[in-house]
Design an enzyme around this catalytic site. Structure first.
Site, PDB file in Angstrom:
ATOM      1  N   ASN A   1       1.027  -1.172   0.011  1.00  0.00           N
ATOM      2  CA  ASN A   1      -0.110  -0.143  -0.050  1.00  0.00           C
ATOM      3  C   ASN A   1       0.977   1.273  -0.028  1.00  0.00           C
ATOM      4  OD1 ASN A   1      -1.738   1.939   0.600  1.00  0.00           O
ATOM      5  ND2 ASN A   1      -2.697   1.054   2.337  1.00  0.00           N
TER       6      ASN A   1
ATOM      7  N   LYS B   1       3.578   0.926   2.990  1.00  0.00           N
ATOM      8  CA  LYS B   1       3.146   0.025   4.107  1.00  0.00           C
ATOM      9  C   LYS B   1       3.144  -1.537   3.229  1.00  0.00           C
ATOM     10  CE  LYS B   1      -0.954  -0.534   7.248  1.00  0.00           C
ATOM     11  NZ  LYS B   1      -2.093  -0.360   7.357  1.00  0.00           N
TER      12      LYS B   1
ATOM     13  N   ARG C   1      -2.454  -2.354  -3.217  1.00  0.00           N
ATOM     14  CA  ARG C   1      -3.799  -1.345  -2.907  1.00  0.00           C
ATOM     15  C   ARG C   1      -3.940  -0.429  -3.913  1.00  0.00           C
ATOM     16  NH1 ARG C   1      -5.408   3.042   1.330  1.00  0.00           N
ATOM     17  NH2 ARG C   1      -7.784   3.059   0.844  1.00  0.00           N
TER      18      ARG C   1
ATOM     19  N   HIS D   1     -13.091   2.164   0.515  1.00  0.00           N
ATOM     20  CA  HIS D   1     -12.984   1.366   1.405  1.00  0.00           C
ATOM     21  C   HIS D   1     -13.660  -0.167   0.936  1.00  0.00           C
ATOM     22  CE1 HIS D   1     -13.050   4.723   4.774  1.00  0.00           C
ATOM     23  NE2 HIS D   1     -11.572   4.239   4.463  1.00  0.00           N
TER      24      HIS D   1
ATOM     25  N   ARG E   1     -11.703  14.828   7.722  1.00  0.00           N
ATOM     26  CA  ARG E   1     -12.625  15.263   6.738  1.00  0.00           C
ATOM     27  C   ARG E   1     -14.029  15.552   7.242  1.00  0.00           C
ATOM     28  NH1 ARG E   1     -11.375   9.921   3.292  1.00  0.00           N
ATOM     29  NH2 ARG E   1      -9.379   9.590   4.637  1.00  0.00           N
TER      30      ARG E   1
ATOM     31  N   ASP F   1      -7.977  11.954  16.491  1.00  0.00           N
ATOM     32  CA  ASP F   1      -7.916  10.754  17.093  1.00  0.00           C
ATOM     33  C   ASP F   1      -8.911  10.322  18.042  1.00  0.00           C
ATOM     34  OD1 ASP F   1      -5.338   8.650  17.459  1.00  0.00           O
ATOM     35  OD2 ASP F   1      -6.846   8.701  18.967  1.00  0.00           O
TER      36      ASP F   1
ATOM     37  N   GLY G   1     -10.525   1.044  13.201  1.00  0.00           N
ATOM     38  CA  GLY G   1      -9.757   1.304  14.489  1.00  0.00           C
ATOM     39  C   GLY G   1     -11.095   1.812  15.581  1.00  0.00           C
TER      40      GLY G   1
ATOM     41  N   GLU H   1      -7.616  -5.880   5.388  1.00  0.00           N
ATOM     42  CA  GLU H   1      -7.501  -5.430   3.886  1.00  0.00           C
ATOM     43  C   GLU H   1      -6.376  -6.269   3.302  1.00  0.00           C
ATOM     44  OE1 GLU H   1      -8.229  -1.337   5.568  1.00  0.00           O
ATOM     45  OE2 GLU H   1      -9.166  -0.891   3.519  1.00  0.00           O
TER      46      GLU H   1
HETATM   47  P1  ADP Z   1      -6.569   3.915   9.444  1.00  0.00           P
HETATM   48  O1  ADP Z   1      -8.051   4.409   8.666  1.00  0.00           O
HETATM   49  O2  ADP Z   1      -5.736   4.954   9.089  1.00  0.00           O
HETATM   50  O3  ADP Z   1      -6.412   2.514   8.915  1.00  0.00           O
HETATM   51  P2  ADP Z   1      -7.640   3.001  11.841  1.00  0.00           P
HETATM   52  O4  ADP Z   1      -8.544   1.956  11.345  1.00  0.00           O
HETATM   53  O5  ADP Z   1      -6.335   2.297  12.518  1.00  0.00           O
HETATM   54  O6  ADP Z   1      -7.220   4.127  10.868  1.00  0.00           O
HETATM   55  O7  ADP Z   1      -8.369   3.850  13.034  1.00  0.00           O
HETATM   56  C1  ADP Z   1      -7.654   4.829  13.632  1.00  0.00           C
HETATM   57  C2  ADP Z   1      -8.886   5.373  14.682  1.00  0.00           C
HETATM   58  O8  ADP Z   1      -9.411   4.361  15.476  1.00  0.00           O
HETATM   59  C3  ADP Z   1      -8.366   6.505  15.444  1.00  0.00           C
HETATM   60  O9  ADP Z   1      -9.309   7.387  15.448  1.00  0.00           O
HETATM   61  C4  ADP Z   1      -8.132   5.867  16.812  1.00  0.00           C
HETATM   62  O10 ADP Z   1      -8.284   6.805  17.784  1.00  0.00           O
HETATM   63  C5  ADP Z   1      -9.278   4.876  16.663  1.00  0.00           C
HETATM   64  N1  ADP Z   1      -8.871   3.851  17.916  1.00  0.00           N
HETATM   65  C6  ADP Z   1      -8.003   2.882  18.135  1.00  0.00           C
HETATM   66  N2  ADP Z   1      -8.134   2.224  19.170  1.00  0.00           N
HETATM   67  C7  ADP Z   1      -9.202   2.859  19.840  1.00  0.00           C
HETATM   68  C8  ADP Z   1      -9.834   2.772  21.012  1.00  0.00           C
HETATM   69  N3  ADP Z   1      -9.483   1.902  21.922  1.00  0.00           N
HETATM   70  N4  ADP Z   1     -10.942   3.587  21.494  1.00  0.00           N
HETATM   71  C9  ADP Z   1     -11.330   4.636  20.590  1.00  0.00           C
HETATM   72  N5  ADP Z   1     -10.951   4.720  19.314  1.00  0.00           N
HETATM   73  C10 ADP Z   1      -9.686   4.093  19.019  1.00  0.00           C
END
Ligand code: ADP
Length: 398
Positions: A10, A17, A87, A176, A237, A279, A327, A381
């Site tokens: 990716n 990645k 990807r 996605h 966004r 985050d 996440g 993915e």
């Molecule tokens: P990406 O789209 O970059 O792959 P991820 O799928 O890893 O991102 O998601 C990142 C998001 O998931 C961030 O907003 C992060 O804070 C959130 N996240 C990860 N662990 C937790 C958790 N335990 N509680 C709340 N949010 C979380």
């Protein structure tokens, strides 16, 4: 263990990645990230059998970085690398499934760069470097847009003059797709339902967020559109805003197109509302300590997500379940609960203990019996890209 391994790549503008995926093993043999590519501090960090390793890339470009990663991949796979899956974000309407990276397909990716200027050009850098470094291996593009090519025209067209669609390809594409495909299949498997006779709402909530309505294994509608900006509130966004906002900012305050784009894609969403962070984990902690803007960002995020899921239910003949992934979807019980609290007429009811237990990769049902099914389904993915790459290699070999 199978002899077949796929390297999944990716590629971003200054990062690559990668993961080495064995056909039979759940754990990846290798998982890593090359960063600061093209800069003196370029470095690659990876995990090999649970052990963290790192190598200086000495300012390498994409090809230089891949040339250094290859010997590690060859060693870990014992020389058994079957192919490479890339990807790719945007495949326009031309690509409906994983495709060998022939000159024709690369041309489609180049042409779709106008529709995904932030994603396709860096993806192409990785693809071209990889084709140069590994010319003898089959290399496959797996497209984020491909899964959504089954949307009906009434879902993918905007209500704007037709020539913008016919001449300039302006329509909704959705993104996605690799995650929505993987999660809807996995969800059906977990629920013991056939993929081709089951209907799902999927919420992929990461830094980018989108929802999809999946009917019998096919996407019927999704929240992202021409670009990954449409739809839900995301990390940075805005998601949906009144389209006139851009005109207003331009006409009244003299904003340029570039300024509007930067604001909507990089300074909005959770970050813009909270003024604190993109985050979700940080925002949940801050809101628990009384940070009002963090709390508001969470409220807007959940309400808009609920509204999107309710809207997408129009695409379903029935609902077999709602699946959370990404996440946030996989970890944040608070977000799952708050979202469902806005969807009262659906009669969702969470099992609080199960909801709280689903975090850090734990998967499963989080709804109470007698209510519509809600599950947490971790996305994968890389696995999906590896699977589609292998399927295509097998189909070609036949
Ligand atoms: P990406 O789209 O970059 O792959 P991820 O799928 O890893 O991102 O998601 C990142 C998001 O998931 C961030 O907003 C992060 O804070 C959130 N996240 C990860 N662990 C937790 C958790 N335990 N509680 C709340 N949010 C979380």
């Amino acid at each position: 263990m199978s002899d077949r391994n796929i390297l999944v790549i990716n590629s971003g503008s200054s990062s690559i990645k990668f993961a080495l995926v064995n056909e039979d093993q759940d754990e990846f043999l290798l998982e890593g990230l090359a960063e600061c590519i093209g800069f003196p501090e370029a470095v690659v960090n990876w995990k090999e059998n649970g052990v963290k390793k790192s190598m200086n890339l000495n300012g390498a470009d994409h090809a230089g970085a891949l040339a250094k990663i290859l010997p590690v991949v060859q060693e870990v796979s014992h020389g058994k690398l079957t192919g490479i899956g890339h990807r790719v974000v945007h495949g326009s309407a031309h690509v409906t499934k994983a495709s060998l990276l022939t000159p024709e397909v690369i041309k489609v990716i180049e042409e779709a760069a106008a529709l995904a200027p932030l994603h396709n050009p860096p993806g192409l850098m990785g693809i071209e470097a990889s084709l140069a470094v590994y010319p003898e291996l089959p290399q496959v593009g797996v497209f984020d847009t491909a899964f959504h090519q089954t949307m009906p025209e009434y879902a993918y067209r905007y209500a704007i003059p037709e020539y913008l669609y016919t001449e300039h390809h302006i329509r909704r594409y959705g993104f996605h797709g690799t995650s929505h495909l993987y999660v809807s299949r996995k969800g059906a498997e977990m629920a013991g339902l056939p993929v081709d006779d089951s209907c799902w709402l999927v919420a992929h909530l990461g830094n980018g967020c989108s929802t999809t309505a999946v009917v019998n294994g096919e996407s019927r509608d999704t929240s992202m559109g021409l670009t990954p900006l449409e739809g839900l509130v995301m990390g940075t966004r805005s998601g949906d805003v009144d389209p006139s906002l851009q005109i207003h900012l331009h006409r009244t305050f003299g904003w340029t197109a570039q300024e509007v784009e930067t604001m909507l894609t990089k300074q909005s969403g959770l970050l813009g509302v909270s003024g604190l962070s993109n985050d979700m984990r940080t925002l949940i902690e801050a809101s628990e300590q009384g940070h009002e803007r963090a709390a508001l960002a969470i409220e807007i995020f959940c309400y808009r997500l609920a509204k999107s899921l309710a809207a997408l239910s129009c695409a379903l003949p029935k609902l077999d379940g709602l699946l959370f992934t990404g996440g946030i979807g996989e970890n944040a019980s608070l977000i799952r609960r708050k979202t469902l609290d806005h969807m009262r007429i659906f009669n969702f009811k969470l099992d609080d203990a199960a909801n709280q237990a689903c975090t850090r990769g734990a998967a499963g049902k989080i709804s109470l019996d007698g209510h519509p099914l809600v599950m947490v389904v971790p996305t994968n993915e890389e696995r999906q890209i590896a699977n589609e790459t292998l399927e295509l290699i097998d189909a070609i070999a036949k």
